[in-house]
Design an enzyme around this catalytic site. Structure first.
Site, PDB file in Angstrom:
ATOM      1  N   ASP A  90      10.868 -17.105  48.293  1.00 60.60           N
ATOM      2  CA  ASP A  90       9.448 -16.857  48.592  1.00 60.60           C
ATOM      3  C   ASP A  90       8.974 -17.665  49.795  1.00 60.60           C
ATOM      4  OD1 ASP A  90       8.439 -19.517  47.505  1.00 60.60           O
ATOM      5  OD2 ASP A  90       9.382 -18.685  45.728  1.00 60.60           O
ATOM      6  N   ASP A 141      25.116 -15.929  48.494  1.00 59.00           N
ATOM      7  CA  ASP A 141      25.164 -16.739  47.278  1.00 59.00           C
ATOM      8  C   ASP A 141      25.204 -18.229  47.643  1.00 59.00           C
ATOM      9  OD1 ASP A 141      25.591 -17.781  44.753  1.00 59.00           O
ATOM     10  OD2 ASP A 141      27.711 -17.193  44.684  1.00 59.00           O
ATOM     11  N   ASP A 160      15.870 -24.701  44.945  1.00 60.48           N
ATOM     12  CA  ASP A 160      14.642 -24.037  44.474  1.00 60.48           C
ATOM     13  C   ASP A 160      15.072 -22.729  43.825  1.00 60.48           C
ATOM     14  OD1 ASP A 160      12.212 -22.849  44.091  1.00 60.48           O
ATOM     15  OD2 ASP A 160      11.594 -22.903  46.183  1.00 60.48           O
ATOM     16  N   THR A 162      15.966 -19.917  40.475  1.00 62.78           N
ATOM     17  CA  THR A 162      15.488 -19.298  39.243  1.00 62.78           C
ATOM     18  C   THR A 162      16.062 -20.083  38.069  1.00 62.78           C
ATOM     19  OG1 THR A 162      17.360 -17.822  39.570  1.00 62.78           O
ATOM     20  CG2 THR A 162      15.220 -16.960  40.134  1.00 62.78           C
ATOM     21  N   ASP A 163      15.759 -19.617  36.865  1.00 61.32           N
ATOM     22  CA  ASP A 163      16.301 -20.265  35.669  1.00 61.32           C
ATOM     23  C   ASP A 163      17.822 -20.056  35.608  1.00 61.32           C
ATOM     24  OD1 ASP A 163      13.701 -20.814  35.090  1.00 61.32           O
ATOM     25  OD2 ASP A 163      13.484 -19.310  33.521  1.00 61.32           O
ATOM     26  N   PRO A 167      21.750 -14.645  38.501  1.00 59.76           N
ATOM     27  CA  PRO A 167      22.414 -15.237  39.664  1.00 59.76           C
ATOM     28  C   PRO A 167      22.208 -16.749  39.795  1.00 59.76           C
ATOM     29  CG  PRO A 167      20.471 -13.953  40.329  1.00 59.76           C
ATOM     30  CD  PRO A 167      20.695 -13.680  38.872  1.00 59.76           C
TER      31      PRO A 167
END
Ligand code: SAM
Length: 282
Positions: A90, A141, A160, A162-163, A167
């Site tokens: 983001d 990745d 930073d 995701t949970d 991925p």
């Protein structure tokens, strides 16, 4: 996540908890090659992004998370010149990093280009600095990128992510953290999004253990509010290759913040007792 009579909910089944936000319009619904990406217009929180049904950020409060994922690490390092961001699609964390004049380069590696494209449309305030010549945006990745990155080439690494589902799973693992340790210079610092102690204490304990096993001399989890996550708070775990985590430089005058201050940072290093009890045992 489900939309029900104008509400979207994030449910944390294992904790028997559900958090809801009232929405007015679905702005984007896309199955990317990596995850399910949604953006909603809300009644009170501006726009809201979710990945795989998990709330990522809202326009109203993302400044807290992005300031806390960037300034503590950068203000602890004496001269942060080369910064790596893993995830962060983001671009909110990137925006904060770019406020630091001493930063000469920032490589951001997010696996999913669709997240950045959605941020450009629905959170343009977070992507406005992406054409800064110091920025190198890559879409691959982060685990593989770190495995192949040269040793001792970064001052600060910010994860930073995701949970640890989908991925993001590998970004919490021991091999990735060992690679981060190798890629940091001798006085390098990393910070990783490390979930909530109220919801995920076992994960935090494993994260600290993996950081310790990777060779990080000191580690500290900073707890801060995250109003749109179930549980209302989250941690960023700082780890340093050598040297201290409690020597904090004052923030440059030109960096205006809405949440972070050096005094707040200092206070947050004094880990709440219940967290210390679990994490000091590592
Ligand atoms: N504030 C956030 C939250 O809710 O935890 C994090 C937001 S940021 C959007 C997380 C990013 O991590 C996503 O854009 C996702 O594509 C990225 N990501 C997940 N797994 C990744 C991986 N293996 N390599 C690089 N980026 C990854």
């Amino acid at each position: 996540m489900s939309a029900n009579n104008g509400w979207v909910y994030e449910t944390v089944e294992e904790m028997g908890a559900r958090f809801g936000i009232r929405v007015t319009e679905k702005l984007l619904d896309e199955q990317t090659p990596y995850q399910h990406l949604e953006v909603w217009r809300t009644e009170h929180w501006g726009n809201l992004m979710l990945l795989d049904g998990v709330i990522m950020l809202s326009s109203l409060e993302n400044f807290v998370y992005h300031e806390m994922m960037s300034h503590p690490a950068l203000q602890t390092h004496a001269a942060p010149r080369n910064v790596v961001i893993i995830g962060g699609g983001d671009c909110g964390t990137l925006t904060e990093v770019l406020r630091h004049r001493e930063v000469e380069s920032v490589v951001q590696i997010d696996i999913d280009q669709a997240v950045t494209r959605a941020a450009e449309r629905f959170f343009p305030e977070l992507t406005a600095r992406n054409d800064d010549p110091r920025v190198d945006l890559r879409f691959e990745d982060g685990v593989a990128w770190m495995r192949n990155a040269p040793a001792e080439s970064a001052d600060v690494i910010i994860v930073d992510s995701t949970d640890p589902i989908g991925p993001g799973t590998g970004l919490f693992g021991p091999d990735f953290l060992a690679d981060c340790h190798r890629v940091l210079r001798a006085d390098g610092i990393m910070v990783g999004q490390s979930e909530s102690p109220f919801y995920h204490m076992p994960l935090m304990v494993d994260y600290h253990r993996a950081m310790k096993d990777a060779g990080f001399a000191e580690r500290r989890s900073l707890l801060f509010p995250q109003p749109v996550y179930p549980g209302g708070s989250i941690t960023g775990t700082l780890a340093r290759k050598s040297g201290r985590l409690d020597e904090i430089r004052p923030l440059a005058d030109e960096i205006e913040t809405r949440y972070y201050s050096a005094a707040l940072h200092r206070g947050l290093l004094d880990t709440p007792c219940f967290m210390r009890e679990a994490l000091d045992a590592v």
